[in-house]
Motif scaffolding. Structure first.
Motif, PDB file in Angstrom:
ATOM      1  N   SER A  67     -14.775  27.308 -39.437  1.00  0.00           N
ATOM      2  CA  SER A  67     -15.645  28.246 -38.729  1.00  0.00           C
ATOM      3  C   SER A  67     -16.404  29.183 -39.660  1.00  0.00           C
ATOM      4  CB  SER A  67     -14.818  29.068 -37.727  1.00  0.00           C
ATOM      5  OG  SER A  67     -13.751  29.732 -38.382  1.00  0.00           O
ATOM      6  N   ASP A  68     -15.992  29.295 -40.919  1.00  0.00           N
ATOM      7  CA  ASP A  68     -16.757  30.121 -41.859  1.00  0.00           C
ATOM      8  C   ASP A  68     -18.129  29.508 -42.148  1.00  0.00           C
ATOM      9  OD1 ASP A  68     -14.782  31.959 -41.996  1.00  0.00           O
ATOM     10  OD2 ASP A  68     -14.218  31.602 -44.082  1.00  0.00           O
ATOM     11  N   PHE A  69     -18.265  28.198 -41.910  1.00  0.00           N
ATOM     12  CA  PHE A  69     -19.553  27.528 -42.085  1.00  0.00           C
ATOM     13  C   PHE A  69     -20.301  27.390 -40.770  1.00  0.00           C
ATOM     14  CE2 PHE A  69     -16.803  25.755 -45.489  1.00  0.00           C
ATOM     15  CZ  PHE A  69     -17.493  26.243 -46.584  1.00  0.00           C
ATOM     16  N   ASP A  70     -19.571  27.133 -39.689  1.00  0.00           N
ATOM     17  CA  ASP A  70     -20.168  26.992 -38.365  1.00  0.00           C
ATOM     18  C   ASP A  70     -19.066  27.253 -37.341  1.00  0.00           C
ATOM     19  OD1 ASP A  70     -21.127  25.823 -35.846  1.00  0.00           O
ATOM     20  OD2 ASP A  70     -22.744  24.952 -37.030  1.00  0.00           O
ATOM     21  N   SER A  71     -19.293  28.195 -36.440  1.00  0.00           N
ATOM     22  CA  SER A  71     -18.265  28.587 -35.469  1.00  0.00           C
ATOM     23  C   SER A  71     -17.826  27.444 -34.572  1.00  0.00           C
ATOM     24  CB  SER A  71     -18.777  29.749 -34.602  1.00  0.00           C
ATOM     25  OG  SER A  71     -19.940  29.367 -33.879  1.00  0.00           O
ATOM     26  N   ARG A  72     -18.635  26.385 -34.487  1.00  0.00           N
ATOM     27  CA  ARG A  72     -18.303  25.256 -33.614  1.00  0.00           C
ATOM     28  C   ARG A  72     -17.401  24.230 -34.290  1.00  0.00           C
ATOM     29  NH1 ARG A  72     -24.467  23.791 -32.568  1.00  0.00           N
ATOM     30  NH2 ARG A  72     -24.364  24.146 -34.833  1.00  0.00           N
ATOM     31  N   TRP A  73     -17.224  24.347 -35.607  1.00  0.00           N
ATOM     32  CA  TRP A  73     -16.482  23.325 -36.334  1.00  0.00           C
ATOM     33  C   TRP A  73     -14.988  23.608 -36.284  1.00  0.00           C
ATOM     34  CZ3 TRP A  73     -19.986  22.707 -41.299  1.00  0.00           C
ATOM     35  CH2 TRP A  73     -21.227  22.202 -40.883  1.00  0.00           C
ATOM     36  N   VAL A  74     -14.423  23.341 -35.109  1.00  0.00           N
ATOM     37  CA  VAL A  74     -12.992  23.496 -34.869  1.00  0.00           C
ATOM     38  C   VAL A  74     -12.447  22.131 -34.479  1.00  0.00           C
ATOM     39  CG1 VAL A  74     -11.220  24.654 -33.507  1.00  0.00           C
ATOM     40  CG2 VAL A  74     -13.324  25.873 -34.107  1.00  0.00           C
ATOM     41  N   TYR A  75     -11.415  21.697 -35.172  1.00  0.00           N
ATOM     42  CA  TYR A  75     -10.894  20.342 -35.007  1.00  0.00           C
ATOM     43  C   TYR A  75      -9.461  20.400 -34.490  1.00  0.00           C
ATOM     44  CZ  TYR A  75     -14.750  19.652 -38.324  1.00  0.00           C
ATOM     45  OH  TYR A  75     -15.966  19.673 -38.952  1.00  0.00           O
ATOM     46  N   GLY A  76      -9.143  19.479 -33.583  1.00  0.00           N
ATOM     47  CA  GLY A  76      -7.780  19.428 -33.073  1.00  0.00           C
ATOM     48  C   GLY A  76      -7.518  20.527 -32.065  1.00  0.00           C
ATOM     49  N   ASN A  77      -6.289  21.036 -32.071  1.00  0.00           N
ATOM     50  CA  ASN A  77      -5.836  21.996 -31.073  1.00  0.00           C
ATOM     51  C   ASN A  77      -5.504  23.321 -31.748  1.00  0.00           C
ATOM     52  OD1 ASN A  77      -4.975  23.122 -28.705  1.00  0.00           O
ATOM     53  ND2 ASN A  77      -3.030  22.041 -28.624  1.00  0.00           N
ATOM     54  N   ALA A  78      -6.511  24.157 -31.940  1.00  0.00           N
ATOM     55  CA  ALA A  78      -6.330  25.435 -32.635  1.00  0.00           C
ATOM     56  C   ALA A  78      -6.010  26.524 -31.620  1.00  0.00           C
ATOM     57  CB  ALA A  78      -7.586  25.781 -33.429  1.00  0.00           C
ATOM     58  N   LYS A  79      -4.784  26.547 -31.138  1.00  0.00           N
ATOM     59  CA  LYS A  79      -4.362  27.523 -30.140  1.00  0.00           C
ATOM     60  C   LYS A  79      -4.004  28.853 -30.789  1.00  0.00           C
ATOM     61  CE  LYS A  79      -2.506  24.337 -26.651  1.00  0.00           C
ATOM     62  NZ  LYS A  79      -1.307  23.942 -25.890  1.00  0.00           N
ATOM     63  N   ILE A  80      -4.203  29.903 -30.028  1.00  0.00           N
ATOM     64  CA  ILE A  80      -3.846  31.232 -30.518  1.00  0.00           C
ATOM     65  C   ILE A  80      -2.342  31.321 -30.768  1.00  0.00           C
ATOM     66  CG2 ILE A  80      -3.810  33.691 -29.916  1.00  0.00           C
ATOM     67  CD1 ILE A  80      -6.333  33.262 -28.312  1.00  0.00           C
ATOM     68  N   SER A  81      -1.567  30.578 -29.983  1.00  0.00           N
ATOM     69  CA  SER A  81      -0.110  30.624 -30.123  1.00  0.00           C
ATOM     70  C   SER A  81       0.387  29.915 -31.380  1.00  0.00           C
ATOM     71  CB  SER A  81       0.549  29.985 -28.892  1.00  0.00           C
ATOM     72  OG  SER A  81       0.125  28.633 -28.746  1.00  0.00           O
ATOM     73  N   SER A  82      -0.456  29.093 -31.994  1.00  0.00           N
ATOM     74  CA  SER A  82      -0.063  28.409 -33.221  1.00  0.00           C
ATOM     75  C   SER A  82      -0.064  29.389 -34.389  1.00  0.00           C
ATOM     76  CB  SER A  82      -1.041  27.262 -33.523  1.00  0.00           C
ATOM     77  OG  SER A  82      -1.107  26.351 -32.457  1.00  0.00           O
ATOM     78  N   THR A  83       0.732  29.071 -35.408  1.00  0.00           N
ATOM     79  CA  THR A  83       0.749  29.898 -36.617  1.00  0.00           C
ATOM     80  C   THR A  83      -0.403  29.507 -37.522  1.00  0.00           C
ATOM     81  OG1 THR A  83       3.145  30.172 -36.504  1.00  0.00           O
ATOM     82  CG2 THR A  83       2.099  30.537 -38.641  1.00  0.00           C
ATOM     83  N   LEU A  84      -1.102  30.502 -38.026  1.00  0.00           N
ATOM     84  CA  LEU A  84      -2.297  30.284 -38.842  1.00  0.00           C
ATOM     85  C   LEU A  84      -1.969  30.362 -40.323  1.00  0.00           C
ATOM     86  CD1 LEU A  84      -5.399  30.079 -39.247  1.00  0.00           C
ATOM     87  CD2 LEU A  84      -5.450  32.585 -39.033  1.00  0.00           C
ATOM     88  N   ILE A  85      -2.427  29.372 -41.080  1.00  0.00           N
ATOM     89  CA  ILE A  85      -2.392  29.404 -42.539  1.00  0.00           C
ATOM     90  C   ILE A  85      -3.832  29.459 -43.015  1.00  0.00           C
ATOM     91  CG2 ILE A  85      -1.704  28.207 -44.641  1.00  0.00           C
ATOM     92  CD1 ILE A  85       0.513  26.868 -43.097  1.00  0.00           C
ATOM     93  N   ASP A  86      -4.168  30.500 -43.738  1.00  0.00           N
ATOM     94  CA  ASP A  86      -5.538  30.788 -44.159  1.00  0.00           C
ATOM     95  C   ASP A  86      -5.625  30.593 -45.672  1.00  0.00           C
ATOM     96  OD1 ASP A  86      -7.848  32.000 -45.015  1.00  0.00           O
ATOM     97  OD2 ASP A  86      -7.577  33.840 -43.880  1.00  0.00           O
TER      98      ASP A  86
END
Length: 239
Positions: A67-86
């Protein structure tokens, strides 16, 4: 291309990983297959899809975002409940000029070996992203209108093809806005082409200011402008 790997020394999520390594490192054949797939494209959006497909087979990654390149480029199931690794993409900038990151979503803790594998794959992906960004910059130079800074006709046709493909695959609507300036010839004939150019630059600047980040504006030719408008709903678009 140099695909030697390095492992990041730290992460913001150290406390999420189990103390013991319960998984296994990636084999040579897995890494070889991974690299082969990454080398199959230099189109950044497509590269993200290829990368996620490979991650899916090698690690328990349920979602992935560029999403840092394009907000629409989200792949798979990026749920808020999932743990994020940045993780940062070394040498790559986001659209706002800041350091670009990749966002990984996991549903359960990774073992130490899985964590190391993720860093290794991320590093390999980052190298191919650099090549993709270089190609994108060259393409942008060839598809940009010199006077207004908007996309030119070639850029419009390229974006339209991409937008149509997306709409057909994901049943997401979009809109085409066509603008033709009234009496523009009168300005050129009576005040000169220099003043006409100022009018075009002003219109282009206004379009850039009023459109959203996900919309695109183009100078199609002469006094004609085209805009591709994203009409997706509030739900996140996933690939």
């Amino acid at each position: 291309m140099d695909f030697s790997t390095s492992v990041y020394d730290s992460t913001q999520h150290n406390n999420f990983y189990p103390a013991e390594s319960t998984g296994k490192s990636l084999s040579f054949s897995e890494l070889s297959g991974f690299i082969t797939q990454l080398l199959s494209t230099l189109e950044l959006q497509e590269l993200g899809g290829v990368y996620f497909q490979q991650l899916n087979t090698l690690l328990p990654i349920v979602g992935f975002s560029l999403s840092d390149f394009d907000s629409r480029w989200v792949y798979g199931n990026a749920k808020i409940s999932s743990t994020l690794i940045d993780l940062p993409l070394q040498g790559a900038n986001a659209v706002n000029g800041d350091q670009a990151h990749v966002y990984y979503y996991i549903s359960s803790p990774l073992s130490l070996s899985q964590r190391e594998s993720l860093f290794q794959l991320h590093d390999l992906f980052g190298k191919q992203v650099k090549h993709a960004l270089s190609l994108m910059r060259v393409q942008q130079m060839a598809t940009k209108d010199v006077l207004t800074g908007l996309g030119n006709r070639a850029g419009f046709e390229q974006s339209m093809t991409r937008q149509l493909g997306w709409a057909q695959r994901h049943d997401d609507p979009f809109a085409l806005l066509v603008i033709d300036l009234d009496n523009f010839k009168y300005v050129n004939d009576n005040f000169g082409h220099g003043e006409g150019d100022k009018v075009l630059v002003h219109v282009a600047s206004h379009l850039s200011n009023v459109l959203r980040d996900e919309d695109e504006a183009f100078r199609y030719g002469g006094d004609e402008f085209c805009c591709l408008l994203d009409c997706q709903s509030q739900r996140k678009r996933s690939i």
